[in-house]
Write a protein that holds these residues in place. Sequence first.
Motif, PDB file in Angstrom:
ATOM      1  N   ARG A 126      -1.838   1.251  -6.515  1.00 41.26           N
ATOM      2  CA  ARG A 126      -2.997   1.118  -5.614  1.00 41.26           C
ATOM      3  C   ARG A 126      -3.008  -0.249  -4.948  1.00 41.26           C
ATOM      4  O   ARG A 126      -3.342  -0.371  -3.773  1.00 41.26           O
ATOM      5  N   VAL A 184      -7.880   4.273  -1.170  1.00 40.36           N
ATOM      6  CA  VAL A 184      -7.710   2.834  -1.019  1.00 40.36           C
ATOM      7  C   VAL A 184      -8.114   2.413   0.390  1.00 40.36           C
ATOM      8  O   VAL A 184      -8.798   1.397   0.571  1.00 40.36           O
ATOM      9  N   THR A 219      -4.596   9.202  -2.721  1.00 39.15           N
ATOM     10  CA  THR A 219      -4.712   7.823  -3.217  1.00 39.15           C
ATOM     11  C   THR A 219      -4.751   6.842  -2.053  1.00 39.15           C
ATOM     12  O   THR A 219      -5.576   5.923  -2.029  1.00 39.15           O
ATOM     13  N   ALA A 253       2.813   7.005  -3.738  1.00 37.67           N
ATOM     14  CA  ALA A 253       1.389   7.344  -3.841  1.00 37.67           C
ATOM     15  C   ALA A 253       1.092   8.618  -3.056  1.00 37.67           C
ATOM     16  O   ALA A 253       1.730   8.901  -2.035  1.00 37.67           O
TER      17      ALA A 253
END
Length: 102
Positions: free
Chosen positions: A45, A75, A71, A67
């Motif tokens: 992340r 973020v 995700t 990712a």
Amino acid sequence: MRDKLEISNLDELYEAILCLETLEECRLFFKDLCTVPELKSFSQRFQVARMLTDKHVYSDIVKETGASTATISRVNRSLSYDGSGGYNIVFDRLEKKKDSGK
């Protein structure tokens, strides 16, 4: 009542993290605190946030970090909705540290 306890426990954890003085201390603490998958997830992340801040596109981020787009979107929301959030604080301080040669 439970929410207050959880927040209190989180604050205690944050205070513990702030007590760490070196990179090695940080490594040791997080190695004890987290599982390897948790650390990988945190790291992923963080790298996604860095790449989004550097204006990389989703497809490049997926390719480089592995990712999921979910995700990356999560973020990105953190970065977009709160320009003064935690990621930005850390990135600004890391940049200042790099500029000062520390």
